[in-house]
Design a protein around this motif. Structure first.
Motif, PDB file in Angstrom:
ATOM      1  N   LYS A 191       0.807  -1.219   0.000  1.00  0.00           N
ATOM      2  CA  LYS A 191       0.000   0.000   0.000  1.00  0.00           C
ATOM      3  C   LYS A 191       0.843   1.274   0.000  1.00  0.00           C
ATOM      4  N   GLU A 192       2.127   1.174  -0.365  1.00  0.00           N
ATOM      5  CA  GLU A 192       2.994   2.341  -0.452  1.00  0.00           C
ATOM      6  C   GLU A 192       3.691   2.363  -1.805  1.00  0.00           C
ATOM      7  N   SER A 193       3.967   3.564  -2.296  1.00  0.00           N
ATOM      8  CA  SER A 193       4.595   3.694  -3.603  1.00  0.00           C
ATOM      9  C   SER A 193       5.551   4.873  -3.615  1.00  0.00           C
ATOM     10  N   PHE A 194       6.396   4.914  -4.665  1.00  0.00           N
ATOM     11  CA  PHE A 194       7.144   6.117  -4.963  1.00  0.00           C
ATOM     12  C   PHE A 194       6.826   6.481  -6.408  1.00  0.00           C
ATOM     13  N   PHE A 195       7.272   7.622  -6.858  1.00  0.00           N
ATOM     14  CA  PHE A 195       6.756   8.171  -8.111  1.00  0.00           C
ATOM     15  C   PHE A 195       7.867   8.503  -9.101  1.00  0.00           C
ATOM     16  N   LEU A 196       7.561   8.241 -10.362  1.00  0.00           N
ATOM     17  CA  LEU A 196       8.389   8.671 -11.482  1.00  0.00           C
ATOM     18  C   LEU A 196       7.583   9.649 -12.323  1.00  0.00           C
ATOM     19  N   VAL A 197       8.247  10.696 -12.763  1.00  0.00           N
ATOM     20  CA  VAL A 197       7.627  11.651 -13.690  1.00  0.00           C
ATOM     21  C   VAL A 197       8.447  11.598 -14.971  1.00  0.00           C
ATOM     22  N   PRO A 198       8.106  10.677 -15.887  1.00  0.00           N
ATOM     23  CA  PRO A 198       8.915  10.507 -17.096  1.00  0.00           C
ATOM     24  C   PRO A 198       8.622  11.557 -18.153  1.00  0.00           C
ATOM     25  N   GLN A 199       9.681  12.038 -18.772  1.00  0.00           N
ATOM     26  CA  GLN A 199       9.612  12.926 -19.928  1.00  0.00           C
ATOM     27  C   GLN A 199      10.576  12.386 -20.973  1.00  0.00           C
ATOM     28  N   PRO A 200      10.476  12.845 -22.222  1.00  0.00           N
ATOM     29  CA  PRO A 200      11.337  12.277 -23.258  1.00  0.00           C
ATOM     30  C   PRO A 200      12.827  12.361 -22.966  1.00  0.00           C
ATOM     31  N   ASP A 201      13.271  13.433 -22.285  1.00  0.00           N
ATOM     32  CA  ASP A 201      14.710  13.636 -22.100  1.00  0.00           C
ATOM     33  C   ASP A 201      15.167  13.541 -20.647  1.00  0.00           C
ATOM     34  N   LYS A 202      14.269  13.270 -19.726  1.00  0.00           N
ATOM     35  CA  LYS A 202      14.661  13.165 -18.319  1.00  0.00           C
ATOM     36  C   LYS A 202      13.546  12.487 -17.531  1.00  0.00           C
ATOM     37  N   VAL A 203      13.894  12.121 -16.296  1.00  0.00           N
ATOM     38  CA  VAL A 203      12.922  11.527 -15.383  1.00  0.00           C
ATOM     39  C   VAL A 203      13.120  12.146 -14.008  1.00  0.00           C
ATOM     40  N   THR A 204      12.035  12.576 -13.395  1.00  0.00           N
ATOM     41  CA  THR A 204      12.078  13.059 -12.022  1.00  0.00           C
ATOM     42  C   THR A 204      11.555  11.957 -11.109  1.00  0.00           C
ATOM     43  N   VAL A 205      12.258  11.719 -10.011  1.00  0.00           N
ATOM     44  CA  VAL A 205      11.914  10.641  -9.087  1.00  0.00           C
ATOM     45  C   VAL A 205      11.609  11.245  -7.723  1.00  0.00           C
ATOM     46  N   VAL A 206      10.485  10.847  -7.140  1.00  0.00           N
ATOM     47  CA  VAL A 206      10.072  11.402  -5.848  1.00  0.00           C
ATOM     48  C   VAL A 206       9.761  10.262  -4.888  1.00  0.00           C
ATOM     49  N   PHE A 207      10.425  10.289  -3.732  1.00  0.00           N
ATOM     50  CA  PHE A 207      10.191   9.298  -2.681  1.00  0.00           C
ATOM     51  C   PHE A 207       9.469   9.953  -1.504  1.00  0.00           C
ATOM     52  N   PRO A 208       8.232   9.583  -1.202  1.00  0.00           N
ATOM     53  CA  PRO A 208       7.643   9.974   0.083  1.00  0.00           C
ATOM     54  C   PRO A 208       8.334   9.179   1.197  1.00  0.00           C
ATOM     55  N   MET A 209       8.865   9.879   2.183  1.00  0.00           N
ATOM     56  CA  MET A 209       9.627   9.225   3.247  1.00  0.00           C
ATOM     57  C   MET A 209       8.739   8.989   4.458  1.00  0.00           C
ATOM     58  N   ARG A 210       8.592   7.726   4.835  1.00  0.00           N
ATOM     59  CA  ARG A 210       7.714   7.355   5.946  1.00  0.00           C
ATOM     60  C   ARG A 210       8.489   6.545   6.974  1.00  0.00           C
ATOM     61  N   PHE A 211       8.354   6.930   8.229  1.00  0.00           N
ATOM     62  CA  PHE A 211       8.993   6.208   9.324  1.00  0.00           C
ATOM     63  C   PHE A 211       7.982   6.038  10.453  1.00  0.00           C
ATOM     64  N   LYS A 212       8.130   4.949  11.201  1.00  0.00           N
ATOM     65  CA  LYS A 212       7.208   4.681  12.304  1.00  0.00           C
ATOM     66  C   LYS A 212       7.676   5.322  13.606  1.00  0.00           C
ATOM     67  N   ASP A 213       8.986   5.346  13.816  1.00  0.00           N
ATOM     68  CA  ASP A 213       9.537   5.813  15.081  1.00  0.00           C
ATOM     69  C   ASP A 213       9.848   7.307  15.014  1.00  0.00           C
ATOM     70  N   SER A 214       9.530   8.039  16.074  1.00  0.00           N
ATOM     71  CA  SER A 214       9.751   9.486  16.088  1.00  0.00           C
ATOM     72  C   SER A 214      11.229   9.838  16.012  1.00  0.00           C
ATOM     73  N   ILE A 215      12.102   9.004  16.575  1.00  0.00           N
ATOM     74  CA  ILE A 215      13.540   9.253  16.494  1.00  0.00           C
ATOM     75  C   ILE A 215      14.017   9.104  15.055  1.00  0.00           C
ATOM     76  N   ASP A 216      13.505   8.082  14.367  1.00  0.00           N
ATOM     77  CA  ASP A 216      13.858   7.894  12.959  1.00  0.00           C
ATOM     78  C   ASP A 216      13.411   9.092  12.118  1.00  0.00           C
ATOM     79  N   ILE A 217      12.238   9.624  12.428  1.00  0.00           N
ATOM     80  CA  ILE A 217      11.732  10.789  11.695  1.00  0.00           C
ATOM     81  C   ILE A 217      12.675  11.971  11.881  1.00  0.00           C
ATOM     82  N   ALA A 218      13.122  12.183  13.127  1.00  0.00           N
ATOM     83  CA  ALA A 218      14.031  13.298  13.408  1.00  0.00           C
ATOM     84  C   ALA A 218      15.365  13.118  12.685  1.00  0.00           C
ATOM     85  N   PHE A 219      15.922  11.896  12.741  1.00  0.00           N
ATOM     86  CA  PHE A 219      17.171  11.619  12.043  1.00  0.00           C
ATOM     87  C   PHE A 219      17.013  11.867  10.546  1.00  0.00           C
ATOM     88  N   ALA A 220      15.940  11.329   9.982  1.00  0.00           N
ATOM     89  CA  ALA A 220      15.727  11.434   8.536  1.00  0.00           C
ATOM     90  C   ALA A 220      15.588  12.884   8.100  1.00  0.00           C
TER      91      ALA A 220
END
Length: 298
Positions: free
Chosen positions: A161-190
């Protein structure tokens, strides 16, 4: 050092053991789960010991992901290209699975090296299937064309139920990662690490490094994405203006389709790199991070 392998070690060992003991008519009926999101089933009967049925259940795709017949788009073509006549795709698959493959051991290459390489590829079925849309993107990027039927935004599954995204174009691709963490310490580090990681990109001598942006809010490239796909508690990491196949492969391939989920991989990097900051500085963090990626992706 972190060295990840794309294939299922248990599946590969099972296949190798079977090939080495074909004269022994032994039944196999194995069920197992790897990383809580991919379920496997192997079945070999006494009546036909040269045939093995491999069934795979994939992570539950989020609504924004494009699945055709229970598989990511391009998966059937990728399977046929990877396995040829050795493997037959059964339609429909066994109940409760997205995919069932029929492996005929009698059609394996006689050369030991080629046979082992093919068995490794079969043990990498998760990579082949979930990575199929990415291969389609890379193919069109190399020919500087747009994928037919893809309207600007492509979601790839990397966890249930989780994904990341590609935005393809003829000459380039943009990649976007939604960053998800369960632990609050991990969120702060990230959050802290990613902000410094982006700043390090502007350091002299790193101008040729892949462009990277971090934002607490969804970037404009995701304006068409459904709201439920944008629930990231550690912001969004974007690699923009990716123009080379090698670059996008290095940045994405393991993070998206190997046995290690992206946020688990990144978590390890955050902890290691944060500790390294005291003696490497921002430039060092960036260089060490990319070096670890290179090692992991070789």
């Amino acid at each position: 050092m972190i060295l990840l392998q794309s294939h299922s070690r248990f599946l590969l060992q099972t296949l190798l053991n079977r090939v080495q003991n074909l004269e022994k008519a032994v039944e196999l009926d194995y069920h197992w789960v790897e990383f809580d999101d991919v379920r496997y089933h192997i079945l070999v009967s006494m009546k036909n010991p040269n045939v093995l049925l491999l069934s795979v259940s994939l992570p539950i795709p989020p609504p924004e992901a494009v699945f055709i017949g229970g598989l990511p788009f391009g998966a059937i073509e990728a399977l046929k290209a990877a396995y040829g006549v050795v493997v037959q795709i059964l339609d429909p698959p066994r109940d409760g699975f997205n995919l069932t493959l029929k492996l005929n051991f009698g059609k394996l290459p006689l050369d030991e090296e080629h046979r082992h390489a093919l068995l490794v590829k079969i043990a990498s079925v998760r990579e082949v299937v979930l990575g199929a849309p990415l291969r389609v993107v890379l193919k069109h990027l190399s020919s500087r064309t747009v994928i037919p039927g893809i309207d600007g935004l492509l979601a790839l599954v990397h966890r249930s139920k989780e994904s990341f995204f590609l935005v393809p174009q003829p000459d380039k691709v943009t990649v976007v990662f939604p960053m998800r963490f369960k632990d609050s310490i991990d969120i702060a580090f990230a959050t802290s690490f990613l902000q410094e990681f982006v700043e390090a990109r502007h350091t002299a001598g790193l101008n040729n490094a892949p462009p990277c942006l971090w934002s607490p809010n969804p970037p404009l490239e995701l304006k068409e994405a459904p709201a439920e796909a944008l629930s990231a508690n550690a912001g969004f990491v974007s690699f923009g203006n990716v123009t080379g196949i090698a670059t996008i492969s290095s940045l994405l391939f393991y993070c998206s389709i190997t046995n290690c989920a992206i946020h688990e991989t990144m978590q390890s990097f955050f902890l290691v790199m944060w500790k390294a900051k005291s003696w490497t500085g921002q430039c060092g963090i960036y260089q060490h991070f990319m070096h670890m990626l290179a090692i992991m992706l070789r």
